[in-house]
Scaffold this motif. Sequence first.
Motif, PDB file in Angstrom:
ATOM      1  N   ARG A   1       3.269   8.753  15.681  1.00 28.95           N
ATOM      2  CA  ARG A   1       1.995   9.409  15.388  1.00 28.95           C
ATOM      3  C   ARG A   1       1.353   9.955  16.663  1.00 28.95           C
ATOM      4  NH1 ARG A   1       3.064   5.820  11.531  1.00 28.95           N
ATOM      5  NH2 ARG A   1       2.245   6.100   9.412  1.00 28.95           N
ATOM      6  N   LYS A   2       1.440   9.207  17.748  1.00 28.57           N
ATOM      7  CA  LYS A   2       0.862   9.686  19.007  1.00 28.57           C
ATOM      8  C   LYS A   2       1.624  10.902  19.535  1.00 28.57           C
ATOM      9  CE  LYS A   2      -1.320   5.356  20.378  1.00 28.57           C
ATOM     10  NZ  LYS A   2      -1.453   4.258  21.366  1.00 28.57           N
TER      11      LYS A   2
ATOM     12  N   PHE B   1       0.851  -1.184   0.000  1.00 25.20           N
ATOM     13  CA  PHE B   1       0.000   0.000   0.000  1.00 25.20           C
ATOM     14  C   PHE B   1       0.892   1.241   0.000  1.00 25.20           C
ATOM     15  CE2 PHE B   1      -2.144  -3.440   2.227  1.00 25.20           C
ATOM     16  CZ  PHE B   1      -3.350  -3.514   1.546  1.00 25.20           C
ATOM     17  N   ASP B   2       0.667   2.084  -0.973  1.00 25.04           N
ATOM     18  CA  ASP B   2       1.489   3.276  -1.110  1.00 25.04           C
ATOM     19  C   ASP B   2       0.722   4.558  -0.777  1.00 25.04           C
ATOM     20  OD1 ASP B   2       3.714   1.762  -2.033  1.00 25.04           O
ATOM     21  OD2 ASP B   2       2.789   1.670  -4.023  1.00 25.04           O
ATOM     22  N   GLY B   3      -0.551   4.611  -1.106  1.00 27.98           N
ATOM     23  CA  GLY B   3      -1.326   5.835  -0.937  1.00 27.98           C
ATOM     24  C   GLY B   3      -1.769   6.064   0.501  1.00 27.98           C
ATOM     25  N   THR B   4      -2.118   7.299   0.811  1.00 27.46           N
ATOM     26  CA  THR B   4      -2.591   7.659   2.145  1.00 27.46           C
ATOM     27  C   THR B   4      -3.873   6.909   2.487  1.00 27.46           C
ATOM     28  OG1 THR B   4      -1.651   9.869   1.912  1.00 27.46           O
ATOM     29  CG2 THR B   4      -3.333   9.583   3.596  1.00 27.46           C
ATOM     30  N   LEU B   5      -3.866   6.255   3.626  1.00 34.04           N
ATOM     31  CA  LEU B   5      -4.987   5.493   4.164  1.00 34.04           C
ATOM     32  C   LEU B   5      -5.406   4.298   3.302  1.00 34.04           C
ATOM     33  CD1 LEU B   5      -7.334   8.292   5.595  1.00 34.04           C
ATOM     34  CD2 LEU B   5      -5.600   6.958   6.791  1.00 34.04           C
ATOM     35  N   GLU B   6      -4.571   3.901   2.343  1.00 34.14           N
ATOM     36  CA  GLU B   6      -4.902   2.730   1.525  1.00 34.14           C
ATOM     37  C   GLU B   6      -4.921   1.459   2.374  1.00 34.14           C
ATOM     38  OE1 GLU B   6      -2.676   1.946  -1.982  1.00 34.14           O
ATOM     39  OE2 GLU B   6      -3.424   3.697  -3.058  1.00 34.14           O
ATOM     40  N   GLN B   7      -3.876   1.296   3.192  1.00 30.75           N
ATOM     41  CA  GLN B   7      -3.844   0.096   4.028  1.00 30.75           C
ATOM     42  C   GLN B   7      -4.996   0.119   5.033  1.00 30.75           C
ATOM     43  OE1 GLN B   7      -0.784  -2.728   6.519  1.00 30.75           O
ATOM     44  NE2 GLN B   7      -0.391  -0.544   6.617  1.00 30.75           N
ATOM     45  N   GLU B   8      -5.321   1.289   5.557  1.00 26.85           N
ATOM     46  CA  GLU B   8      -6.397   1.391   6.536  1.00 26.85           C
ATOM     47  C   GLU B   8      -7.741   1.038   5.905  1.00 26.85           C
ATOM     48  OE1 GLU B   8      -2.949   2.673   8.073  1.00 26.85           O
ATOM     49  OE2 GLU B   8      -3.825   3.603   6.276  1.00 26.85           O
TER      50      GLU B   8
ATOM     51  N   ALA C   1      -5.758  14.464  11.381  1.00 21.14           N
ATOM     52  CA  ALA C   1      -6.854  13.519  11.173  1.00 21.14           C
ATOM     53  C   ALA C   1      -6.340  12.220  10.570  1.00 21.14           C
ATOM     54  CB  ALA C   1      -7.918  14.139  10.273  1.00 21.14           C
ATOM     55  N   ILE C   2      -5.386  12.331   9.643  1.00 22.86           N
ATOM     56  CA  ILE C   2      -4.811  11.127   9.027  1.00 22.86           C
ATOM     57  C   ILE C   2      -4.103  10.284  10.086  1.00 22.86           C
ATOM     58  CG2 ILE C   2      -3.030  10.297   7.427  1.00 22.86           C
ATOM     59  CD1 ILE C   2      -3.712  12.791   5.682  1.00 22.86           C
ATOM     60  N   ALA C   3      -3.287  10.932  10.905  1.00 22.37           N
ATOM     61  CA  ALA C   3      -2.554  10.216  11.948  1.00 22.37           C
ATOM     62  C   ALA C   3      -3.511   9.544  12.931  1.00 22.37           C
ATOM     63  CB  ALA C   3      -1.620  11.164  12.687  1.00 22.37           C
TER      64      ALA C   3
ATOM     65  N   LEU D   1      -6.361 -13.112   6.618  1.00 19.95           N
ATOM     66  CA  LEU D   1      -7.135 -11.877   6.595  1.00 19.95           C
ATOM     67  C   LEU D   1      -6.440 -10.762   7.381  1.00 19.95           C
ATOM     68  CD1 LEU D   1     -10.770 -13.242   7.189  1.00 19.95           C
ATOM     69  CD2 LEU D   1      -9.831 -12.349   5.060  1.00 19.95           C
ATOM     70  N   GLY D   2      -5.631 -11.162   8.362  1.00 19.25           N
ATOM     71  CA  GLY D   2      -4.993 -10.189   9.233  1.00 19.25           C
ATOM     72  C   GLY D   2      -3.634  -9.708   8.784  1.00 19.25           C
ATOM     73  N   ARG D   3      -3.200 -10.100   7.609  1.00 15.80           N
ATOM     74  CA  ARG D   3      -1.889  -9.663   7.131  1.00 15.80           C
ATOM     75  C   ARG D   3      -1.836  -8.144   6.976  1.00 15.80           C
ATOM     76  NH1 ARG D   3      -1.012 -14.075   2.278  1.00 15.80           N
ATOM     77  NH2 ARG D   3      -0.288 -15.811   3.574  1.00 15.80           N
ATOM     78  N   ARG D   4      -0.801  -7.553   7.528  1.00 22.19           N
ATOM     79  CA  ARG D   4      -0.646  -6.099   7.425  1.00 22.19           C
ATOM     80  C   ARG D   4       0.767  -5.700   7.797  1.00 22.19           C
ATOM     81  NH1 ARG D   4      -2.181  -3.609  12.936  1.00 22.19           N
ATOM     82  NH2 ARG D   4      -2.497  -5.434  14.243  1.00 22.19           N
ATOM     83  N   THR D   5       1.099  -4.476   7.460  1.00 21.40           N
ATOM     84  CA  THR D   5       2.396  -3.931   7.829  1.00 21.40           C
ATOM     85  C   THR D   5       2.204  -2.990   9.009  1.00 21.40           C
ATOM     86  OG1 THR D   5       3.125  -4.012   5.525  1.00 21.40           O
ATOM     87  CG2 THR D   5       4.365  -2.591   7.040  1.00 21.40           C
ATOM     88  N   PRO D   6       2.842  -3.279  10.145  1.00 21.61           N
ATOM     89  CA  PRO D   6       2.686  -2.399  11.316  1.00 21.61           C
ATOM     90  C   PRO D   6       3.175  -0.986  10.996  1.00 21.61           C
ATOM     91  CG  PRO D   6       3.722  -4.485  11.941  1.00 21.61           C
ATOM     92  CD  PRO D   6       3.716  -4.436  10.442  1.00 21.61           C
ATOM     93  N   ILE D   7       2.608  -0.022  11.703  1.00 21.21           N
ATOM     94  CA  ILE D   7       3.028   1.363  11.529  1.00 21.21           C
ATOM     95  C   ILE D   7       3.623   1.875  12.839  1.00 21.21           C
ATOM     96  CG2 ILE D   7       1.268   1.800   9.782  1.00 21.21           C
ATOM     97  CD1 ILE D   7      -0.324   3.313  11.951  1.00 21.21           C
TER      98      ILE D   7
END
Length: 590
Positions: free
Chosen positions: A574-575, A446-453, A521-523, A563-569
């Motif tokens: 961000r916090k 996922f490259d775009g903003t909020l694509e992975q989300e 808002a993105i963060a 289904l749960g595959r993802r790249t941690p951020i």
Amino acid sequence: MLKSVTGGSFIIEDVDYPTVVTPDQLTDEQRMIADTTRDFVEGEVTPHDEQLETLDYDLTVDLIRKAGDLGLLGADVPEMYGGLELDKVSSTLINERLSKASSFALSVGAHVGIGTLPIVYFGTEEQKKRYLPELASGQKIAAYCLTEPSSGSDAQGAKANAVLSEDKSYYTLSGTKQFITNAAFADVFIVYAKVDGEHFSTFIVERTMDGVSIGPEEKKMGIKGSSTCPLILEEVKVPAENLLWEVGKGHLIAFNILNIGRFKLAAGSVGAAKETIELSANYANERTQFGRPISSFPLVGKKLAEMNVKTYLLESMVYRTAGLMDDAMKDIDFSKPDAGVVSAKAIAEYQLEYSINKVFSSETLDSIADEGVQIHGGYGYIQEYKVERIYRDSRINRIFEGTNEINRLLIPGTLIKRAMKGQLPLMEKAQALQSELLSMVPGRTFDGTLEQESHLIAMAKKMFLMVGGQAVQKYQLDLEKEQEILSHLADMMIQVFAIESAFARTKQLIDKRGEEKAANAIAMTEIAVHEAFDVIESLAKESIASMESGDTLRTQLSVLKKLGRRTPINLTARKRQIAEKVAYSSKYVV
């Protein structure tokens, strides 16, 4: 224009984010209403804050009437009956801004919501003309009387009885209602009783009727400035024309009014959450330890950031739901005889979402209030600091309007009932997913903003369908006995609705402001989605493990893992970004 959305459909469909109502879309008129409410609270209520907390009935009534003079009591009352007939977003803004008035906000809320709305939605023309103008102005104050000493969540287990006279001119009501907000000074009581001990019905009872009496004030943990007393009915003769709607329809009135009450509770929680952040950020900026303000310490900043993120989710959810309500109720003609039937149908459309709002808001505010006390340290435990009161006052919300446990059972229960009636293609979606899950889920970048989300929200819905479909298939009609699984399904839906609401709002902000100005808002959305996904995946895993074993369990867990595959951020970075903004602004930030 908001397109019509079927209640509960969010869990099986993608959100059309441009159509979602958000608090960033307010009109000038809506902002004026919000400002009027804020000015009233700051100018008229806050100066009397300590006196109100001593349970000063006369002061409370006087301030309620002043709110009526400003139109703040008539937001949901049709114009033809003396109200303003505002949209639900506007009435939500009033609820949110009133929350800073603590217990007084509850007194007003009980009056304008569960006290007045039964007559608005289900009253006859004569009842509306007789009661609504004075309720909208505050000349008369209303209370809602459902709970009894022996029946709380089981409302239809009520023992209050009503008997119709031989000439059919009046009903004789007897019984006791418990924990009635505004009881000490209310003029009009919405009372539920069983006609002939069998038919659950609703009556408008006036304080001046013979046989009506009020018990002593309850000594409460919080909301001390609001009146909470028993209502005692001893052979009260209530005119037959004071029957609300029809005999035996009391449950429809009660459940639908509670649905509205749940939503209004959530709206008030938004305001309380924002106030807690402001109090905590200001204190953290002023309090110095080891030579610097405690807001500069990462663990304090983390608290402020997480409080802000949770409030962003809650606010997004509440205004999204207000938009849905406006769409459902926009065509109701309150002057027509079928207004009750039409209102009941419109309100019931989003009963699942109201329960989601209620559970999420009450638990979110509890968490935020708790962290607010922690940031204040020892001072947070002292009554001189308002965060102490917010902490105590917030606890009742998980009990009000149906306990959170009851609402958790209602959420998946309502969804399944809607599916069984053919209103939602839930089982079709679940069956289609079964064949999809047999194939490998390919890895994605996922490259775009909020694509992975966006992808994770979609996967979370699939997890829900996987678990829900399996539960229905395994237990069928006995599923209602599996309360732990139902609770897990509810929590999955709650998390999905919350993060999807924030996602839709953030996408709108990006379109409107650009990514740079929408960075906060993105963060917050990224933080919320990844943390919620952990919760959803854990709930799914626990649910599957409670239903299956051996090879079947291992297969199901393998599918879940795909289904749960993802790249941690980097959540920490961000916090810290959000914490810096909150500390700098000394308030809730978007």
